[in-house]
Design a protein around this motif. Sequence first.
Motif, PDB file in Angstrom:
ATOM      1  N   GLU A 211      11.989   0.839  -6.025  1.00  0.00           N
ATOM      2  CA  GLU A 211      11.293  -0.168  -4.898  1.00  0.00           C
ATOM      3  C   GLU A 211       9.828   0.775  -4.517  1.00  0.00           C
ATOM      4  O   GLU A 211      10.266   1.208  -3.667  1.00  0.00           O
ATOM      5  CB  GLU A 211      11.892  -0.884  -4.412  1.00  0.00           C
ATOM      6  N   CYS A 212       8.806   0.137  -5.056  1.00  0.00           N
ATOM      7  CA  CYS A 212       7.818   1.284  -4.426  1.00  0.00           C
ATOM      8  C   CYS A 212       7.306   0.940  -2.355  1.00  0.00           C
ATOM      9  O   CYS A 212       7.375  -0.338  -2.520  1.00  0.00           O
ATOM     10  CB  CYS A 212       6.564   0.622  -5.345  1.00  0.00           C
TER      11      CYS A 212
ATOM     12  N   SER B  63       6.368  -5.846  -4.579  1.00  0.00           N
ATOM     13  CA  SER B  63       6.174  -5.231  -5.752  1.00  0.00           C
ATOM     14  C   SER B  63       5.469  -6.225  -6.986  1.00  0.00           C
ATOM     15  O   SER B  63       6.064  -6.879  -6.997  1.00  0.00           O
ATOM     16  CB  SER B  63       6.989  -4.472  -6.643  1.00  0.00           C
TER      17      SER B  63
END
Length: 920
Positions: free
Chosen positions: A565-566, A555
């Motif tokens: 968390e992307c 990220s």
Amino acid sequence: MSEYDRIDFEMLEENDDDYDGPDAYVDEEDDDSVLDLEDLQDMIQERTGVAQESPMLPQIFLSLFNSQNVHRTDTGGDGNSSEPRQLRTIGIQDLHHLLNPRSLDSPTDYEEDDDEESENVGDWHQEWFPPHKEPQQPGVELLMGGEFGSVSSKLRSKRNQRNISQMILGQSSRPRGAISRENMTSELIPNTNGIAVASYNANVYCGQFSRDSSFYYTCCQDFRLHIYDMTSPPSPYMKRPRNLRRSATGVWDDSDCDHDTTLKILKTIQGSAGRWTITDSHLSPNNERQVNVSFFQSPTVYMTSTLDSSVTQTPINFQEPNHRQRARTHWGWDDENSFGIWSCRFSADGNEVVAGGSGQIFVYDLLADRRTVKIIAHEDDVNSCCWADTASGNVLISASDDTFLKVWDRRSLGASQKPSGVLVGHTEGITNVSAKGDGRYIISNGKDQALRLWDLRKMCSSEDFDNGANRDYRSRGFDYRYGHYSKPKHAAHPRDCSVMTYRGHAVLRTLIRCHFSPAETTGGQYIYSGSADGKIHIWSLDGRIVQVLDRSKTSAMTLDPFAEECILPTRTRGTVCVRDVSWNSNEPMMMSAGWDGGRSPPKSVVARHEWRGLSKMSYGLEDWIEKRNIERNERATPFPFWRTCCVIAPPTLDHTTMSANAQLYGFPPGYFVIRNLANGRLWDVCGDDVEDGAEILLWPEKEKSLVETLRNPEANNQVFFIDTSGALCSRSSGHAIDIEEDRLVIRHRRPISQPYPNEYSHPLPRFSYSRETQHITASFQCDPAYPPPAAQTSTAWMRKTYVLSSIPMPKPKSLLDNASAFLSSAVVTPISFFSGGTAQRKATPEDVFSGDIDLTEDETLEQDRGVEGEADDSSELLRKLRVLTIGQRDAPAEGESARKRRQWQILPLRTSAAHRRLLK
């Protein structure tokens, strides 16, 4: 006259800083368009794409460019183009030899046929030898031998007894009462792809924690050393103004604005500018001093303080006493007493420094201020060196590009300077060596794409090494910096004496480093390494990869470090190259230094990788342990119905005689989330809807924290509870869960309407959870079919079990799969025709769910038939949740995956964060 006598060094002399040493990084280029000649010359002068073993590379580029221009002129190209430059001092035949390095003579004697080797050229990071998927016996013996941490924690893990809170409670009732930190944290491995915490416009070559992990430091290609405070979490990102410019020497300079970071900077030191970069650094045992070295700077290591404000660097000269260095040439020195240094390490007491470089290793006594040991150790560069233990300074380890590691005992060094032993196994040069610190075990990364574990008690003797074990098995023409490794002829040296081999990572582009996990928290039972493919690999000592972290999914620094968390899109630029990784000795967290390939100017990012959930608790491992303790106490509450909830019987409507615990039917009190063991997805109200008929699906976890005060309210559609009537309800809407056909849906409570029960108005099903089987079952007060069957007296529905299960979703079939199915059909149909029968087809769940097939009362509605052989490997995030109707005569589910799809984990939410307490 030799080829090297005819070299024109004009282009190389224009910029003396373009040295290409053993760790010079060859950058990737994203732009595949044709370059102008002037641009090509500028690129050669400004970037370091010149290999030491191919000094005529500039002439190759120029020759290819001239040939291209001649071709364009002859074919009627641009008539205004200027006349191409002549091929100076190099002929076409020389160009052919340079572009085919395998045709050059090699001092290495190969018995095998060269034609076989030329056919085994693979693509980028081809795994010629895949990693182990099963535990290897030598590694298991090491794990259970007691030299890599406590054996009791490994036995509990093997028996699937991993509850830390229960262990704490059991230990506290004993007279001793104390429990080691390692027993509580040995299985906590960083498992996030990380978030960026620092960004530089120069590649980071070294990034390590201090011994107590109180600070973290980096060494960059711009010769800067940065030290960060790690006692506090990262702060919110604040963009700084940047005034980036290119200096007269072609180096990108950002000295006016420094770098971007969310970490607290303790100190920044501008190191002494040398050749190419700082290649290695190390901290003294008390964390007060640091030594670092750069390519071909001179035979000098620089030492600086870390805990005060001083930025002074003290030079440590490893040359002969009273020796005056002569002039340096392009490719070295004209004096045999001059040399380069690539690696350095403090001794256990911090009073000595070992260094390795141009085939030699040295020891410098800081108290006596003089060099005390010089060993002509290897026939090629020493890329890495270390001390074998943390108790004494007698045993040295050197790792070289000649593929061997040598062990030197200073107490037995004689005039011949023979090593005490040699570690034979790698077939290419060694990039890094790290010691466990016990004087027995070390690990090494090799350019043969293997990480090897060594036991110094099993090393090859010096005599055996001289009598045949010293044979060179390196591939001719291989240059690891270009990121391609052809298939080798040998997986290991025939005289391999390593204990274990770990694979899966890419040791390319630069000298990738490897380390043991911290002894304080893991007992050193894990091994981890960076990789040129942008991933961080963590192995168990038994050979299996237990975790892979992907730096391409890290990220951005601008995101909240406490956020979820992307999931980032696939990268389109060059691959991140992870050179160095460091594991925190106090918490399950590591930092990685990665290069973003293909950028100009170069960019490097340091990322923080945690064990998932640590950031939700203010980065406190003690909070997590306390949380596990509280949750275990909640689950330990006795529920009388746990042992009988899977035995379905029509329940009574009288709730007044039931206790409060009995009304929960196996579910915990308060709010909880429900996770499927097969795919890890949670129950989720589709679209967070509140209307009747909103389906309950399975979706990836939206919120990691199990503390209500820390959770995002938007994730409440994944939270459920049991109300006072015993109904299972959704937290987001407050409405109960009903069953329509075989689906779970949201339903308002409705008044009774005649005829009762009906599809609009009927009693809610009752859901029960079994802690033993981990099944969630449903029971009904009336026939769940609306309208009921014609035979009003039928009680078949009472003899069935209704179990909740997830439905797998395989990847879409490819054209090849469809062709295979067509061919199978073409073969089966004629056979059935001649046999007088018809080809039978099994009913699939889709057939049953769509109503195309009517099953009798005694048949199983859906018993995972037709899907057991299909993998749940679709990239879709969604999975369906279904109620399976199982008759008394139905066989149990076959296969581990089918059983896990019916198993659920209930995770209660806590009302407050755990109180912080110290671990001893």
